[in-house]
Enzyme design. Structure first.
Site, PDB file in Angstrom:
ATOM      1  N   TRP A 124       0.880  -1.179   0.000  1.00 31.49           N
ATOM      2  CA  TRP A 124       0.000   0.000   0.000  1.00 31.49           C
ATOM      3  C   TRP A 124       0.919   1.230   0.000  1.00 31.49           C
ATOM      4  O   TRP A 124       1.781   1.345   0.892  1.00 31.49           O
ATOM      5  CB  TRP A 124      -0.856  -0.052   1.269  1.00 31.49           C
ATOM      6  N   ASP A 147       0.188  -4.858   9.754  1.00 36.28           N
ATOM      7  CA  ASP A 147      -0.899  -3.922   9.461  1.00 36.28           C
ATOM      8  C   ASP A 147      -2.137  -4.726   9.078  1.00 36.28           C
ATOM      9  O   ASP A 147      -2.213  -5.308   8.010  1.00 36.28           O
ATOM     10  CB  ASP A 147      -0.485  -2.969   8.333  1.00 36.28           C
ATOM     11  N   LYS A 193     -12.987  -1.031   7.209  1.00 34.53           N
ATOM     12  CA  LYS A 193     -13.540  -1.943   6.197  1.00 34.53           C
ATOM     13  C   LYS A 193     -14.491  -2.952   6.830  1.00 34.53           C
ATOM     14  O   LYS A 193     -15.595  -3.143   6.336  1.00 34.53           O
ATOM     15  CB  LYS A 193     -12.416  -2.719   5.502  1.00 34.53           C
TER      16      LYS A 193
END
Ligand code: KET
Length: 397
Positions: A130, A211, A246
């Site tokens: 990311w 993460d 999310k």
């Protein structure tokens, strides 16, 4: 006065949303940002969240500040979710957990702590990762380097290269890992590959930073935590950033946490105090509402079950979209192997499209995906999937 200030051209992921929003084409499809939309193309509000919202509205609580580290019930619930409430690290108080502004905020607070207390440590991220991982750690003045990960030939992981690479790293360096639903590739290590990777990390005395932005969207809430639990079982100290953007569809509430697993409860207390100090200097305390919502959902067994069911529905819908996309493409272009679409997990798929093909999808078909060919599968639905698959087949010809 501002002559020397340079213009920030925007983030490659978030800028796509702006472009998409002004596109007048009624057929436009947003497969850019990692956001889950339901089959009607709407951002869902989960039923478990609606129930808590109603309760909170009745309570009419005043808008007090939260403590620097967030609500205690929320922090405990995060630990339980990461490890299970019975786990030794949870029971012994070896985890320092602070609420954060999403996983992004947790990464930034963690990066600050690392730079301050381990100034020599270099941070290694997967190639690719990311993009904001790199920005966040560099923004905290950490040196960021890459470790081998994705193999475009096989659509898999360069596992041997990765292991060899880790073996030659200096002790004390940080390895940023995605415990599930790797962003952007959608390719995760198997459990035995995790065992190997984490064993090397332990042997080389490296420090994992996990993460965890997609818990529940890979396999299920527990299986997705495999790498985190394994690392701790091996005796590693671990930094973990987690998020409810999310999996609880709470994007704008900015709810996440940073947890640092320490060797002893005494060390955890000290680390916790320093994390609070960083937060105090950055933004003083987290915002209230998201902490309250998640605290109430996770600490109520009925609402927790409801949440789990809703996460399962999201995960299953994404899977169904993967299968359908695969089937249409495979029928249209039988000579090419599209099986990677169904092997990848989580929200994203690395489609293997060239930047030119991605640009064509955008200019000719108003289909938006990230330039590196990452596509958010959760933007697909039964109304747009055939259009997307046919357009992809068109540019792939
Ligand atoms: N980590 C990863 C791996 C990740 O994909 C995101 C968000 C975050 C952290 C940040 O999550 P939050 O808890 O909301 O701060 N990724 C999507 C959105 C973005 O780029 O901000 C994305 O990749 O599209």
């Amino acid at each position: 006065m501002f002559q020397n200030v340079k213009y920030y051209p925007g983030d490659p992921i978030l800028s796509l949303v702006d472009k998409y929003n002004v596109d007048p084409n009624p057929k436009k499809v947003n497969l850019g940002v990692g956001v889950y939309y339901d089959n009607e193309g709407h951002l869902p509000i989960l039923e478990c969240v609606k129930t808590v919202e109603k309760q909170l509205a009745k309570q009419n609580l005043p808008y007090s500040y939260l403590p620097m580290d967030g609500l205690a019930g929320y922090r405990q619930a995060c630990q339980n979710l990461l490890f299970g409430p019975e786990h030794e690290v949870v029971q012994c108080g070896r985890i320092a957990t602070v609420a954060s502004l999403g996983s992004s905020g947790a990464l930034r607070v963690g990066a600050e702590f690392i730079h301050q207390w381990f100034p020599q440590a270099e941070v290694y991220v997967s190639n690719p990762t990311w993009g904001n991982h790199i920005s966040i750690f560099e923004g905290a003045n950490c040196t960021v380097k890459k470790y081998p990960y994705y193999d475009p030939e096989t659509h898999g992981i360069k596992i041997d290269e990765l292991k060899e690479f880790l073996l030659q790293l200096k002790a004390g360096n940080i390895i940023l890992l995605h415990p599930c639903c790797h962003n952007p590739t959608g390719i995760d290590p198997t459990t035995s590959e995790w065992d190997d990777i984490l064993t090397i990390i332990k042997e080389r005395e490296l420090i994992p930073f996990m993460d965890f932005a997609y818990q529940g969207l890979g396999e299920d809430l527990t299986a997705d935590a495999y790498a985190i639990r394994k690392a701790v079982d091996l005796g590693l100290c671990v930094f973990i950033s987690n998020s409810f953007s999310k999996n609880m569809s709470l994007y704008g509430e900015r709810v996440g946490a940073l947890s640092v697993v320490c060797p002893t409860a005494d060390e955890a207390k000290i680390v916790h105090s320093q994390l609070k100090f960083i937060i105090r200097r950055f933004y003083s305390s987290p915002s209230r509402h998201g902490n309250y919502i998640v605290d109430n959902v996770l600490n109520n067994p009925d609402l927790f079950r409801q949440w789990e069911k809703e996460v399962t529905e999201m995960r299953d819908r994404i899977r169904a979209m993967r299968i359908r996309l695969h089937n249409v493409l495979q029928t249209r272009i039988p000579e090419r192997d599209f099986s990677y679409f169904t092997k990848q997990r989580g929200m994203f798929s690395f489609t293997g499209l060239s930047p030119q093909q991605v640009a064509r999808l955008q200019s000719e078909f108003s289909i938006y995906m990230v330039e590196n060919s990452r596509m958010c599968m959760a933007g697909l639905n039964t109304s747009n999937i055939d259009y997307v698959a046919q357009s992809m087949a068109e540019v792939l010809k």
